[in-house]
Design a protein around this motif. Structure first.
Motif, short mmCIF file in Angstrom:
data_model
loop_
_atom_site.label_atom_id
_atom_site.label_comp_id
_atom_site.label_asym_id
_atom_site.label_seq_id
_atom_site.Cartn_x
_atom_site.Cartn_y
_atom_site.Cartn_z
N ARG A 98 -81.78 -102.42 47.67
CA ARG A 98 -81.43 -101.18 46.60
C ARG A 98 -81.00 -100.07 48.13
NH1 ARG A 98 -83.21 -99.08 41.63
NH2 ARG A 98 -81.87 -96.58 41.29
N ALA A 153 -77.65 -105.59 34.82
CA ALA A 153 -77.06 -106.91 35.72
C ALA A 153 -76.66 -107.91 34.86
CB ALA A 153 -78.28 -107.08 36.22
N ALA A 196 -80.02 -111.17 40.02
CA ALA A 196 -81.38 -110.64 39.59
C ALA A 196 -81.96 -111.76 39.16
CB ALA A 196 -80.75 -109.39 38.39
N GLU A 207 -84.03 -106.69 40.74
CA GLU A 207 -83.03 -105.85 40.93
C GLU A 207 -83.34 -105.50 38.93
OE1 GLU A 207 -79.55 -104.70 41.65
OE2 GLU A 207 -80.16 -103.70 39.61
#
Ligand SMILES: NC(=O)c1ccc[n+]([C@@H]2O[C@H](COP(=O)([O-])OP(=O)(O)OC[C@H]3O[C@@H](n4cnc5c(N)ncnc54)[C@H](O)[C@@H]3O)[C@@H](O)[C@H]2O)c1
Length: 367
Positions: A43, A91, A101, A86
């Motif tokens: 991230r 996603a 993800a 995620e």
């Protein structure tokens, strides 16, 4: 180790918004505990939390939950808080890449389950309101007020009332890849509890908000809104009439910390619980209302475009009905929606430059 004794607690996603706040908060509350924050720093901006973790004496391990060999190198843990993800509902949607993800949210959760099984550790899983299908949520009867949508009193679907969405809401239907990976992880947890006696609690969270959230267009909307107001960057109201009337409930990260602390203190009582966790109707905001608070706190007005075409998987309203949780515990969120926004604002005023640089916001302002 007794219920109230010293523990070694692993927080996966420990440099992220939830993971870092929980690690820091637990280490403040329990100086005798050993906190380990594990993160692969996927991230953007999560690296900004590393000095905070270090200053608090929290061990940081750069590792990936998708890699079982990296998890197996960790020493024994008493509890594992699974906050790696995620977390974007976009996603893998609309033909986008979904493999990251899937592997992080589901395979990673599986690897965490194996680690918890190895050590007989308690598992706390951060699940999401996104497990509830978006088609059904889009079909709910809503009333349109001046500044927001509200749930109508009469509904055709079970598990929904003016108080919000309860755990009795049907689970059939699409829910985004993100929601599907989280629900699949919940199912695995049930199997591990049954087959191996794993002690696990699943917190199905609505929006969690507060300082240290690296808000993006697709995740962390309250932080995104404040960041854009602070730096003078345009925003958009997307879908549902494009007037900003869509609503989410929000729970302050420090309120979540109090609940997590309670759950860590009594694994037996919380084992097998799946419960909605959120701010409820009382702590909810529409985007329009959020804009008003951001304008007031920052003194800035930014251009907000209207984008009538909504996003696949989005919902016009989500409010958590937390009656199940409230029966189990005296825990209640104590911080209101405005306080959440004030705390986000204070953090941005203090740390905004670093955050803007990390998120690529610098120089995007209107002025
Ligand atoms: N923030 C919310 O509103 C919200 C709401 C409901 C549920 N949740 C859940 O809470 C948890 C934390 O979310 P968040 O808001 O802190 O998100 P976040 O993106 O801030 O934190 C997730 C962290 O996981 C790390 N990570 C990603 N892939 C990894 C991997 N393969 N291995 C190790 N680390 C990895 C990221 O680098 C990041 O630091 C997630 O499980 C999410 O599904 C969040």
């Amino acid at each position: 180790m007794g219920a109230g004794g010293a523990k070694r607690v692993l927080v996966t996603g420990g440099a992220g918004f939830v993971g870092a706040n929980l690690s820091l908060g637990l280490s403040r509350r329990h100086p005798d505990w050993e906190l380990v924050a594990l993160d692969n720093l996927h991230r953007r901006g999560s690296e900004l939390n590393l000095p905070r973790l270090e200053d608090a004496g929290i061990e940081f391990v750069r590792a990936d939950v998708r890699e079982p060999a990296q998890l197996s190198e960790l020493g024994r843990v008493d509890a594992l808080i699974e906050c790696s993800a995620e977390p974007s509902a976009l996603a893998g949607m609309d033909g986008g890449e979904g493999s990251y993800a899937f592997h992080t949210n589901l395979v990673g959760a599986y690897n965490c389950l194996e680690l918890a099984r190895r050590d007989g550790a308690q598992l706390l899983f951060l699940s999401t309101s996104r497990v509830y299908p978006h088609d059904l949520l889009n079909g709910l009867a809503l009333e349109e007020g001046e500044t927001r949508f509200e749930l109508a009193a009469e509904q055709q679907v079970q598990g929904v009332s003016e108080a919000g969405i309860s755990e009795g809401f049907p689970l059939e239907g699409p829910r985004t890849l993100y929601g599907a990976t989280k629900l699949a992880a919940e199912l695995l947890i049930t199997e591990y509890a049954d087959a191996f006696g794993l002690s696990a609690v699943v917190n199905r969270c609505g929006v969690i908000a507060g300082p240290l959230q690296m808000g993006r267009v697709d995740q962390g909307v309250f932080s995104l809104w404040m960041l854009h107001h602070h730096f003078g960057i345009p925003l958009s109201y997307i879908g549902y009439g494009a007037e900003g009337k869509q609503v989410r409930d929000l729970v302050h990260i420090d309120d979540l910390l109090e609940l997590v602390d309670e759950q860590l203190g009594d694994a037996e009582r919380w084992a097998g619980i799946v419960a909605n966790v959120g701010g409820g109707r009382e702590r909810s905001l529409s985007l329009l209302e959020t804009t008003a608070i951001c304008r007031e706190l920052t003194g800035n007005e930014v251009e907000i475009a209207a984008e009538p075409t909504g996003r696949h998987g989005d919902v016009p309203l989500y409010v958590s009905d937390c009656a199940r949780l409230e029966e189990l515990s005296d825990w209640r969120p104590r911080r209101g929606a405005r306080e959440v926004m004030e705390d986000i604002h204070s953090w941005i005023v203090e740390d905004g430059e670093r955050v803007a640089n990390a998120l690529g916001l610098a120089g995007r302002g209107e002025g």
